[in-house]
Design an enzyme around this catalytic site. Sequence first.
Site, PDB file in Angstrom:
ATOM      1  N   GLY A  10       0.814  -1.219   0.000  1.00 29.99           N
ATOM      2  CA  GLY A  10       0.000   0.000   0.000  1.00 29.99           C
ATOM      3  C   GLY A  10       0.848   1.270   0.000  1.00 29.99           C
ATOM      4  CB  ILE A  12       2.164   4.488   4.662  1.00 32.71           C
ATOM      5  CG1 ILE A  12       1.181   5.670   4.495  1.00 32.71           C
ATOM      6  CG2 ILE A  12       3.269   4.867   5.644  1.00 32.71           C
ATOM      7  CD1 ILE A  12       0.340   5.981   5.734  1.00 32.71           C
ATOM      8  CG  LEU A  33      -2.264  -7.724  -3.593  1.00 30.85           C
ATOM      9  CD1 LEU A  33      -1.981  -8.500  -4.889  1.00 30.85           C
ATOM     10  CD2 LEU A  33      -1.326  -6.512  -3.524  1.00 30.85           C
ATOM     11  CG  ASN A  35      -6.995   0.563  -0.771  1.00 31.44           C
ATOM     12  OD1 ASN A  35      -7.626   0.814  -1.800  1.00 31.44           O
ATOM     13  ND2 ASN A  35      -6.538   1.522   0.016  1.00 31.44           N
ATOM     14  CB  SER A 124      -5.001   7.351  12.799  1.00 36.80           C
ATOM     15  OG  SER A 124      -5.672   8.495  12.347  1.00 36.80           O
ATOM     16  CB  THR A 126      -8.682   9.336  13.594  1.00 38.13           C
ATOM     17  OG1 THR A 126     -10.094   9.448  13.665  1.00 38.13           O
ATOM     18  CG2 THR A 126      -8.294   7.884  13.720  1.00 38.13           C
ATOM     19  CE1 TYR A 148      -8.465   3.554   9.707  1.00 38.66           C
ATOM     20  CE2 TYR A 148      -8.684   5.841  10.402  1.00 38.66           C
ATOM     21  CZ  TYR A 148      -7.901   4.793   9.971  1.00 38.66           C
ATOM     22  OH  TYR A 148      -6.540   4.976   9.828  1.00 38.66           O
ATOM     23  CE  LYS A 152      -5.589   2.393  11.818  1.00 35.91           C
ATOM     24  NZ  LYS A 152      -4.602   1.424  11.358  1.00 35.91           N
ATOM     25  CG  ASN A 197     -12.791   8.825   0.636  1.00 36.52           C
ATOM     26  OD1 ASN A 197     -13.879   9.112   0.158  1.00 36.52           O
ATOM     27  ND2 ASN A 197     -12.398   7.573   0.853  1.00 36.52           N
ATOM     28  NE  ARG A 230      -8.320  17.684   9.015  1.00 34.05           N
ATOM     29  CZ  ARG A 230      -9.294  18.552   9.279  1.00 34.05           C
ATOM     30  NH1 ARG A 230      -9.004  19.779   9.676  1.00 34.05           N
ATOM     31  NH2 ARG A 230     -10.556  18.204   9.162  1.00 34.05           N
ATOM     32  N   GLY A 296     -18.495  15.389  10.339  1.00 31.83           N
ATOM     33  CA  GLY A 296     -17.434  14.739  11.114  1.00 31.83           C
ATOM     34  C   GLY A 296     -16.109  15.483  11.080  1.00 31.83           C
TER      35      GLY A 296
HETATM   36  P1  NAD Z   1      -3.306   1.577   2.082  1.00 29.61           P
HETATM   37  O1  NAD Z   1      -4.718   1.160   1.905  1.00 29.61           O
HETATM   38  O2  NAD Z   1      -2.589   2.120   0.889  1.00 29.61           O
HETATM   39  O3  NAD Z   1      -2.436   0.391   2.693  1.00 29.61           O
HETATM   40  C1  NAD Z   1      -2.980  -0.591   3.523  1.00 29.61           C
HETATM   41  C2  NAD Z   1      -2.626  -1.935   2.900  1.00 29.61           C
HETATM   42  O4  NAD Z   1      -3.129  -2.987   3.723  1.00 29.61           O
HETATM   43  C3  NAD Z   1      -3.231  -2.125   1.502  1.00 29.61           C
HETATM   44  O5  NAD Z   1      -2.191  -2.477   0.624  1.00 29.61           O
HETATM   45  C4  NAD Z   1      -4.235  -3.256   1.686  1.00 29.61           C
HETATM   46  O6  NAD Z   1      -4.350  -4.059   0.521  1.00 29.61           O
HETATM   47  C5  NAD Z   1      -3.654  -4.004   2.886  1.00 29.61           C
HETATM   48  N1  NAD Z   1      -4.630  -4.739   3.686  1.00 29.61           N
HETATM   49  C6  NAD Z   1      -5.818  -4.292   4.173  1.00 29.61           C
HETATM   50  N2  NAD Z   1      -6.422  -5.263   4.886  1.00 29.61           N
HETATM   51  C7  NAD Z   1      -5.597  -6.347   4.859  1.00 29.61           C
HETATM   52  C8  NAD Z   1      -5.668  -7.654   5.394  1.00 29.61           C
HETATM   53  N3  NAD Z   1      -6.736  -8.059   6.092  1.00 29.61           N
HETATM   54  N4  NAD Z   1      -4.644  -8.501   5.180  1.00 29.61           N
HETATM   55  C9  NAD Z   1      -3.563  -8.112   4.454  1.00 29.61           C
HETATM   56  N5  NAD Z   1      -3.450  -6.900   3.897  1.00 29.61           N
HETATM   57  C10 NAD Z   1      -4.454  -6.013   4.101  1.00 29.61           C
HETATM   58  O7  NAD Z   1      -3.284   2.644   3.267  1.00 29.61           O
HETATM   59  P2  NAD Z   1      -2.096   3.536   3.802  1.00 29.61           P
HETATM   60  O8  NAD Z   1      -2.492   4.943   3.598  1.00 29.61           O
HETATM   61  O9  NAD Z   1      -0.801   3.040   3.305  1.00 29.61           O
HETATM   62  O10 NAD Z   1      -2.247   3.243   5.361  1.00 29.61           O
HETATM   63  C11 NAD Z   1      -1.450   2.288   6.030  1.00 29.61           C
HETATM   64  C12 NAD Z   1      -1.876   2.228   7.474  1.00 29.61           C
HETATM   65  O11 NAD Z   1      -1.754   3.525   8.050  1.00 29.61           O
HETATM   66  C13 NAD Z   1      -3.343   1.814   7.697  1.00 29.61           C
HETATM   67  O12 NAD Z   1      -3.403   0.986   8.818  1.00 29.61           O
HETATM   68  C14 NAD Z   1      -4.046   3.139   7.951  1.00 29.61           C
HETATM   69  O13 NAD Z   1      -5.191   2.975   8.756  1.00 29.61           O
HETATM   70  C15 NAD Z   1      -2.964   3.910   8.677  1.00 29.61           C
HETATM   71  N6  NAD Z   1      -3.127   5.354   8.557  1.00 29.61           N
HETATM   72  C16 NAD Z   1      -3.211   5.940   7.318  1.00 29.61           C
HETATM   73  C17 NAD Z   1      -3.402   7.313   7.210  1.00 29.61           C
HETATM   74  C18 NAD Z   1      -3.539   7.963   5.864  1.00 29.61           C
HETATM   75  O14 NAD Z   1      -4.083   9.077   5.796  1.00 29.61           O
HETATM   76  N7  NAD Z   1      -3.083   7.368   4.779  1.00 29.61           N
HETATM   77  C19 NAD Z   1      -3.474   8.090   8.365  1.00 29.61           C
HETATM   78  C20 NAD Z   1      -3.367   7.472   9.612  1.00 29.61           C
HETATM   79  C21 NAD Z   1      -3.188   6.094   9.696  1.00 29.61           C
HETATM   80  C1  WQD Z   2      -8.231  17.354   4.833  1.00 30.36           C
HETATM   81  C2  WQD Z   2      -8.964  18.678   4.738  1.00 30.36           C
HETATM   82  C3  WQD Z   2     -11.344  18.444   4.520  1.00 30.36           C
HETATM   83  C4  WQD Z   2     -11.288  16.581   0.554  1.00 30.36           C
HETATM   84  C5  WQD Z   2      -8.726  11.737   7.059  1.00 30.36           C
HETATM   85  C6  WQD Z   2      -9.258  10.750   8.073  1.00 30.36           C
HETATM   86  C7  WQD Z   2      -8.222  10.464   9.122  1.00 30.36           C
HETATM   87  C8  WQD Z   2      -6.878  10.069   8.506  1.00 30.36           C
HETATM   88  C9  WQD Z   2      -6.464  10.936   7.353  1.00 30.36           C
HETATM   89  C10 WQD Z   2      -6.447   7.739   8.670  1.00 30.36           C
HETATM   90  C11 WQD Z   2     -10.260  18.725   5.556  1.00 30.36           C
HETATM   91  C12 WQD Z   2     -10.753  19.079   3.280  1.00 30.36           C
HETATM   92  C13 WQD Z   2     -10.921  17.162   1.748  1.00 30.36           C
HETATM   93  C14 WQD Z   2     -11.969  17.363  -0.403  1.00 30.36           C
HETATM   94  C15 WQD Z   2     -11.842  19.249   1.092  1.00 30.36           C
HETATM   95  N1  WQD Z   2      -6.853   8.743   8.006  1.00 30.36           N
HETATM   96  N2  WQD Z   2     -11.196  18.469   2.008  1.00 30.36           N
HETATM   97  N3  WQD Z   2     -12.222  18.674  -0.087  1.00 30.36           N
HETATM   98  O1  WQD Z   2     -10.180  14.550   7.123  1.00 30.36           O
HETATM   99  O2  WQD Z   2      -7.957  15.313   8.055  1.00 30.36           O
HETATM  100  O3  WQD Z   2      -8.353  12.936   7.734  1.00 30.36           O
HETATM  101  O4  WQD Z   2      -7.558  11.160   6.453  1.00 30.36           O
HETATM  102  O5  WQD Z   2      -6.259   7.581   9.819  1.00 30.36           O
HETATM  103  O6  WQD Z   2      -8.734   9.473   9.934  1.00 30.36           O
HETATM  104  O7  WQD Z   2     -10.408  11.311   8.676  1.00 30.36           O
HETATM  105  O8  WQD Z   2      -8.049  14.377   5.742  1.00 30.36           O
HETATM  106  O9  WQD Z   2      -7.487  14.728   3.396  1.00 30.36           O
HETATM  107  O10 WQD Z   2      -9.833  13.953   3.975  1.00 30.36           O
HETATM  108  O11 WQD Z   2      -9.134  16.295   4.548  1.00 30.36           O
HETATM  109  O12 WQD Z   2     -12.114  20.429   1.320  1.00 30.36           O
HETATM  110  O13 WQD Z   2     -12.359  16.904  -1.483  1.00 30.36           O
HETATM  111  O14 WQD Z   2      -9.368  18.866   3.379  1.00 30.36           O
HETATM  112  O15 WQD Z   2     -12.599  19.031   4.829  1.00 30.36           O
HETATM  113  O16 WQD Z   2     -10.383  20.029   6.053  1.00 30.36           O
HETATM  114  P1  WQD Z   2      -8.730  14.366   7.216  1.00 30.36           P
HETATM  115  P2  WQD Z   2      -8.628  14.758   4.336  1.00 30.36           P
END
Ligand code: NAD
Ligand code: WQD
Length: 343
Positions: A10, A12, A33, A35, A124, A126, A148, A152, A197, A230, A296
């Site tokens: 994925g 990160i 795979l 996502n 996160s 969150t 979600y 966490k 999103n 943010r 939210g």
């Molecule tokens: P991502 O969806 O790109 O990566 C997650 C990976 O996990 C994907 O490749 C998916 O295929 C795999 N996966 C999901 N469920 C699985 C399962 N049951 N078994 C094996 N593989 C599985 O997301 P990301 O943005 O790289 O996020 C990585 C982690 O960081 C996640 O746990 C996410 O919740 C956390 N996180 C992400 C963000 C963000 O904004 N991207 C913010 C805070 C925390």
């Molecule tokens: C950022 C800012 C929106 C889209 C989310 C999850 C959080 C974490 C990271 C995993 C906000 C604004 C967004 C758009 C916009 N994930 N926005 N138009 O909401 O801080 O966090 O992703 O843990 O749990 O909630 O990030 O990138 O969605 O939004 O105006 O089309 O951009 O309102 O102010 P967020 P985001």
Amino acid sequence: MTILITGGAGFIGSHCCVTFLEAGHDVVVLDNLTNANSESIERLKEITGRNIIFEHADIRDQDALELILRQHRCEAVIHFAGLKAVGESTQAPLLYYDNNVAGTVRLLSAMDNCGVRDLVFSSSATVYGDPKFLPLTEEHPLSAVNPYGRSKLIIEEMLRDLSASDPKWRFAILRYFNPVGAHESGLIGEDPLGIPNNLMPFIAQVATGRRENLSIFGNDYDTHDGTGVRDYIHVTDLVDGHLRAYEALKTRRKGDGCFAVNLGTGTGYSVLDMVRAFERASNKKIEYEFAPRRFGDVAACFAETSLAERIIGWKAQKGLDAMCRDTWNWVCKNPNGFSQPAE
Ligand code: NAD
Ligand code: WQD
């Protein structure tokens, strides 16, 4: 040292593989795979010149996990695998509890059976819920505002309980703020399925012409320009934090083996700040319109970062311009993400 990276195909996780390989570790990527695209693994080979062992498996399959941990003699786990769409989690909470929470229970059970007791966990910001004060310190009260986030929080509590039950466990809980950007090669990056999103991938798709305009959710927040603020962090800084956390974990004393730190820059930018920075990086006009607030959302969210500096010796280095430049480079080279051919 061989490290299992769950979710390593994925966004990160793939960047984390590069950092750990470059630091001299061997990695095994486990991903189902749901996502991700296996092309990311091919790109990792190209970036690092190393062979990457890829296991197409699910973290809920404990037998498969045990086999993989034993076969590759893994000594630690970096755990990214999980579902992360907030909206989807409110529609399908059981899917999130099963995948994220039950999946982590299976992973920890497999680790226990195989004698692997070090884990770095993707949490996160969150877990802080609606901020009661800013910047958010790690002492801020924890609460969940959607399934979600609750998944966490439950996992964090589980790790704290497990660590208290037996000092052999060592856990680094990393609370990410808003990860953006891409590897500077432009070979790996964020590849969301369908309509993004999150803000940064959406802006990037407007810049490439794939989407017409950005809807800015709310312009009446109590922030410097009325739009949401943010703490955006470059993904390569973020994964560097994982390496530092992992190294710090290895030196923790028994019984003191569970810590949680924020991974953010400490600086908040508004949606309009992001639009302008992306325009500078891409030399494209980002068309936008103001839309109602998104349910939210909070006005502002950014990190206090001094604990990470103290505990793991890490501080983010890259600024907003680098985040936008590297995202732009990634989307220009891969306008359709990992799927070929380009649109
Ligand atoms: P991502 O969806 O790109 O990566 C997650 C990976 O996990 C994907 O490749 C998916 O295929 C795999 N996966 C999901 N469920 C699985 C399962 N049951 N078994 C094996 N593989 C599985 O997301 P990301 O943005 O790289 O996020 C990585 C982690 O960081 C996640 O746990 C996410 O919740 C956390 N996180 C992400 C963000 C963000 O904004 N991207 C913010 C805070 C925390
Ligand atoms: C950022 C800012 C929106 C889209 C989310 C999850 C959080 C974490 C990271 C995993 C906000 C604004 C967004 C758009 C916009 N994930 N926005 N138009 O909401 O801080 O966090 O992703 O843990 O749990 O909630 O990030 O990138 O969605 O939004 O105006 O089309 O951009 O309102 O102010 P967020 P985001």
